[in-house]
Design a protein around this motif. Sequence first.
Motif, PDB file in Angstrom:
ATOM      1  N   MET A   1       0.850  -1.197   0.000  1.00 13.29           N
ATOM      2  CA  MET A   1       0.000   0.000   0.000  1.00 13.29           C
ATOM      3  C   MET A   1       0.880   1.240   0.000  1.00 13.29           C
ATOM      4  N   SER A   2       0.595   2.185  -0.868  1.00 15.58           N
ATOM      5  CA  SER A   2       1.403   3.396  -0.986  1.00 15.58           C
ATOM      6  C   SER A   2       1.122   4.341   0.165  1.00 15.58           C
ATOM      7  N   ILE A   3       2.174   5.009   0.622  1.00 14.93           N
ATOM      8  CA  ILE A   3       2.006   6.038   1.650  1.00 14.93           C
ATOM      9  C   ILE A   3       2.235   7.422   1.060  1.00 14.93           C
ATOM     10  N   GLY A   4       2.147   7.535  -0.270  1.00 14.89           N
ATOM     11  CA  GLY A   4       2.247   8.829  -0.921  1.00 14.89           C
ATOM     12  C   GLY A   4       3.620   9.105  -1.481  1.00 14.89           C
ATOM     13  N   ASP A   5       3.712  10.245  -2.094  1.00 11.39           N
ATOM     14  CA  ASP A   5       4.970  10.662  -2.683  1.00 11.39           C
ATOM     15  C   ASP A   5       5.865  11.314  -1.635  1.00 11.39           C
ATOM     16  N   ALA A   6       7.141  11.426  -1.984  1.00 17.68           N
ATOM     17  CA  ALA A   6       8.118  12.078  -1.104  1.00 17.68           C
ATOM     18  C   ALA A   6       9.037  12.946  -1.943  1.00 17.68           C
ATOM     19  N   ASP A   7       9.612  13.938  -1.305  1.00 20.09           N
ATOM     20  CA  ASP A   7      10.585  14.785  -2.004  1.00 20.09           C
ATOM     21  C   ASP A   7      11.916  14.055  -2.162  1.00 20.09           C
ATOM     22  N   PHE A   8      12.248  13.242  -1.164  1.00 21.64           N
ATOM     23  CA  PHE A   8      13.542  12.561  -1.173  1.00 21.64           C
ATOM     24  C   PHE A   8      13.390  11.257  -0.395  1.00 21.64           C
ATOM     25  N   VAL A   9      13.990  10.196  -0.930  1.00 17.10           N
ATOM     26  CA  VAL A   9      13.984   8.915  -0.231  1.00 17.10           C
ATOM     27  C   VAL A   9      15.409   8.367  -0.193  1.00 17.10           C
ATOM     28  N   PRO A  22      20.581   0.548  18.730  1.00 22.97           N
ATOM     29  CA  PRO A  22      21.453  -0.109  17.746  1.00 22.97           C
ATOM     30  C   PRO A  22      21.021   0.213  16.321  1.00 22.97           C
ATOM     31  N   GLU A  23      21.976   0.128  15.395  1.00 23.37           N
ATOM     32  CA  GLU A  23      21.670   0.428  14.002  1.00 23.37           C
ATOM     33  C   GLU A  23      20.679  -0.580  13.429  1.00 23.37           C
ATOM     34  N   PHE A  24      19.924  -0.149  12.426  1.00 19.31           N
ATOM     35  CA  PHE A  24      18.981  -1.007  11.732  1.00 19.31           C
ATOM     36  C   PHE A  24      18.927  -0.567  10.276  1.00 19.31           C
ATOM     37  N   VAL A  25      18.526  -1.446   9.403  1.00 21.12           N
ATOM     38  CA  VAL A  25      18.438  -1.146   7.980  1.00 21.12           C
ATOM     39  C   VAL A  25      17.036  -0.641   7.665  1.00 21.12           C
ATOM     40  N   ALA A  26      16.957   0.501   6.988  1.00 18.08           N
ATOM     41  CA  ALA A  26      15.639   1.077   6.687  1.00 18.08           C
ATOM     42  C   ALA A  26      15.753   2.115   5.584  1.00 18.08           C
ATOM     43  N   ASP A  27      14.581   2.418   5.008  1.00 13.96           N
ATOM     44  CA  ASP A  27      14.433   3.567   4.115  1.00 13.96           C
ATOM     45  C   ASP A  27      13.990   4.753   4.955  1.00 13.96           C
ATOM     46  N   ILE A  28      14.328   5.951   4.500  1.00 14.17           N
ATOM     47  CA  ILE A  28      13.842   7.176   5.149  1.00 14.17           C
ATOM     48  C   ILE A  28      13.254   8.074   4.069  1.00 14.17           C
ATOM     49  N   ALA A  29      11.986   8.440   4.234  1.00 17.64           N
ATOM     50  CA  ALA A  29      11.309   9.323   3.289  1.00 17.64           C
ATOM     51  C   ALA A  29      11.215  10.726   3.874  1.00 17.64           C
ATOM     52  N   VAL A  30      11.385  11.716   3.003  1.00 19.61           N
ATOM     53  CA  VAL A  30      11.375  13.120   3.417  1.00 19.61           C
ATOM     54  C   VAL A  30      10.325  13.870   2.617  1.00 19.61           C
ATOM     55  N   LYS A  31       9.522  14.649   3.301  1.00 15.70           N
ATOM     56  CA  LYS A  31       8.490  15.456   2.651  1.00 15.70           C
ATOM     57  C   LYS A  31       8.416  16.813   3.338  1.00 15.70           C
ATOM     58  N   ILE A  38       9.780   6.101   8.067  1.00 14.71           N
ATOM     59  CA  ILE A  38      10.985   5.289   8.249  1.00 14.71           C
ATOM     60  C   ILE A  38      10.561   3.829   8.275  1.00 14.71           C
ATOM     61  N   GLY A  39      11.203   3.015   7.485  1.00 15.25           N
ATOM     62  CA  GLY A  39      10.868   1.595   7.499  1.00 15.25           C
ATOM     63  C   GLY A  39      11.526   0.877   6.338  1.00 15.25           C
ATOM     64  N   GLN A  40      11.423  -0.430   6.333  1.00 18.56           N
ATOM     65  CA  GLN A  40      12.013  -1.213   5.255  1.00 18.56           C
ATOM     66  C   GLN A  40      11.074  -1.251   4.054  1.00 18.56           C
ATOM     67  N   PRO A  43       6.758   1.845   0.579  1.00 16.10           N
ATOM     68  CA  PRO A  43       6.019   1.971  -0.682  1.00 16.10           C
ATOM     69  C   PRO A  43       5.798   3.438  -1.043  1.00 16.10           C
ATOM     70  N   VAL A  44       6.875   4.115  -1.329  1.00 20.02           N
ATOM     71  CA  VAL A  44       6.819   5.539  -1.624  1.00 20.02           C
ATOM     72  C   VAL A  44       7.791   5.837  -2.750  1.00 20.02           C
ATOM     73  N   GLN A  45       7.416   6.773  -3.604  1.00 17.29           N
ATOM     74  CA  GLN A  45       8.273   7.192  -4.704  1.00 17.29           C
ATOM     75  C   GLN A  45       8.802   8.589  -4.417  1.00 17.29           C
ATOM     76  N   GLY A  46      10.109   8.730  -4.415  1.00 18.23           N
ATOM     77  CA  GLY A  46      10.688  10.039  -4.162  1.00 18.23           C
ATOM     78  C   GLY A  46      11.037  10.766  -5.446  1.00 18.23           C
ATOM     79  N   ARG A  47      10.898  12.078  -5.420  1.00 17.94           N
ATOM     80  CA  ARG A  47      11.355  12.870  -6.572  1.00 17.94           C
ATOM     81  C   ARG A  47      12.851  12.660  -6.784  1.00 17.94           C
ATOM     82  N   GLN A  48      13.561  12.494  -5.673  1.00 24.94           N
ATOM     83  CA  GLN A  48      14.962  12.093  -5.715  1.00 24.94           C
ATOM     84  C   GLN A  48      15.127  10.904  -4.792  1.00 24.94           C
ATOM     85  N   GLU A  49      15.950   9.960  -5.192  1.00 24.34           N
ATOM     86  CA  GLU A  49      16.225   8.810  -4.344  1.00 24.34           C
ATOM     87  C   GLU A  49      17.731   8.579  -4.283  1.00 24.34           C
TER      88      GLU A  49
END
Length: 766
Positions: A1-9, A22-31, A38-40, A43-49
């Motif tokens: 399920m998409s959580i919308g667009d982002a400016d940067f991922v 402790p460190e963990f592996v994840a994506d970070i979306a910025v809007k 934040i999560g693995q 489901p988001v598309q960034g203008r820049q990735e």
Amino acid sequence: MSIGDADFVIRAGRVIDGTGKPEFVADIAVKDGVISAIGQDLPVQGRQEFDARGLLVTPGWVDAHTHYDAQWSWDPYLSPSSSCGVTTCIMGNCGIGFAPCQKDRRKFLAHLVEAVEDVPERIIAAGLTYDFETFEEYMDSLDRATLACDVAVLVGHSAVRAWVMGDRANLSDKPGGAAEHPLKDHEIEAIAALVRDAVAVGAYGFSTSRLLMHRDPEGTLTPGTLSCADELKAIAQAIADGGGGVFEMSSDFASYDDVLHENMDPQKLQAYQRGEYEWLIDIARRHGRDVAVTFNAVHPILVVVQSINDAGGLARGQCMARAQGLLQSFHSRAHPFHMSRTFQAILKYCQEGGLDLIDTLRRSGKREKIITETTAFFASDQPGQYKYLQDFFAPFDEHFPWTSHYEPDKAADSVMAIAQKEGRGVGEVYWDIMINGGVVWKPFNGSYDGSYNMTCAMMNHPHIMPGFADAGAHGTIFQDAAIASHMLSYLARDRVKGPKMSLEHVVKLNSLEVASFFGFKDRGALQVGMKADINVIDFERLSMGQPYIAKDMPLGQDRWLQDVEGYCLTLLSGRPTLMHGRLTGALPGRLVRNPRRNAAAYQGIAWKVSGEFHGGLQKETAQARAADAKGGASAASRILRSTLEAGVRDAPMVSEMALRLLSQGMEFSDLISLDAIPGMERALCTALLEILKEPGVPSDVAEAALTSEVGRRLAEQAESVAEGEAKRKVVAPDSKSSVSKDANLPVYVCEGISGSHQKMEIKKGL
């Protein structure tokens, strides 16, 4: 399920979020400038990735102690901080700043900044846009700036005192001044009112210096160093009234009066330290966490920090992550070979002719002479300020070839240890390091005990945070803006001399710990809703480059810089300010005003409490000089300005060297730049023309040189500059001067390093 667009991922990074987890592996979306998710496998598309697989992802660094108070006006990148992961700079530390400041005392404050932070007054005058007088106007000026880092400001004690008291600002800080010239009640009230208004319009607090090494150009302690408890408690009350903030202090807990450490009265010192403890505890009890306190901390001071916290206050000690120290190369302001008259001659010659110094030194044939002169200087009894230079540089078993870890061993790694092991002189080792482009590092007195075991232990204390890196200051002495990078690459990764620090803890110390203490609620951790100030770092490749001299300040002023490799991306408010190790040119940084400010407390008191200023500066004292010799970066800067720059740049005898270079085939036009000729003194022009008559110069070379544009311009300059205006005079032989064996050769009389006149003359047959 998409959580919308982002400016940067940022995708699949090794996230260390700044909280200590402790460190963990994840994506970070910025809007819209904040972290939106934040999560693995978001489901988001960034203008820049940005693909961060295998790379560290951390919060942007928050630097608790910087001095960009003027530099922001000419350098929007706040270099080098923005190139090494710093996204927020707190400036106005050590009681030093430029506001409030009436027009008639701008030079007064600029001289203070030059003396304490080593930012020359002429650079400030050329680079700082003075479109302000009151502190409120200064904040508005900062509000209009676009920068590569966010900035927050503390209002400085020196500026506030100068506004209220004019050139009497540090009268009470002279020897015995606290008792003989105490501040009047109305002066303390006016100072407190200015601080209240500053906090009410957005200052994050107040700063002061209580260090014996912080002095004005004439050697008097900076304004407020010997402040009484009543003044300091009134200022703390003003911070609380303005809405709350930080009370920052640089202290040696020894400044009961302007007394040299070796002359201190133990009983007075003990009483003073007890008094310091009492007013700090009083602030904690009165204001709790509304007035947070921070100061430079060494291990014995931890008990004071703990006591403030136990009393209901909020206190953090600031610890240097690596020892501050003098950086030395042939291009730097300070190194031992400045004590050689021959080196000074070659340096001046290269400066006036636009020549490469190291190349010229290599070809000059003066290595042994320069080493001999330097060795003789340090082996002799020197008078006055030159004795302080000897004390400052000594001992030479505390000078080390620069290494990226900054943790050398005195017994094995110092230039003296190397000299003993190889059967050479210290001067030879020094020369060989620097002639090959190396750098020598000398930690300041008392700042380095041979390891960073205590530093690591201090940094692991719950009430300690990194600080006093002094980014933006002391640029001709050292460069420590990249402290967070040093902690990551060395203390948390490469260290073998003792225990390492936890990577998660190092990240937290340089982000959330500092942000939380100063009251930033929107940054310091990688969490949803927080400001998107983010670093992506190639941890395995993260490294500190050898420091180097760059002439990138206004008017061509030089300073030390240090490059850091390994930063792949820096986001500030969600916008890339650095990508793949290069600044992007984006300037999303802004002034951050204190979120606790109480606008209703503002009274606009400034012009009602403006004191008189008569333009005077106090005279320097010999006691101040002696204190400087054992001080840190501020003291080092003053010593070097007043000796190496003002006192020993003697008239260069360039003829021997120039003759040797011409005889080796160098073209005359390569020796002298046309652009340098208009600034040359008559004696130098004459000397350069005279060498063309020497037997060692081929006749065709001499003729070509004399008829060249350089030759003609030199002759014109020699005629146009009046002999009496020249700093170095050609002395006609008489009964009072040394006479050359060949009366046709000029004899130069130069002021020697120890003050005696010495003869230097052109010699044949080199």
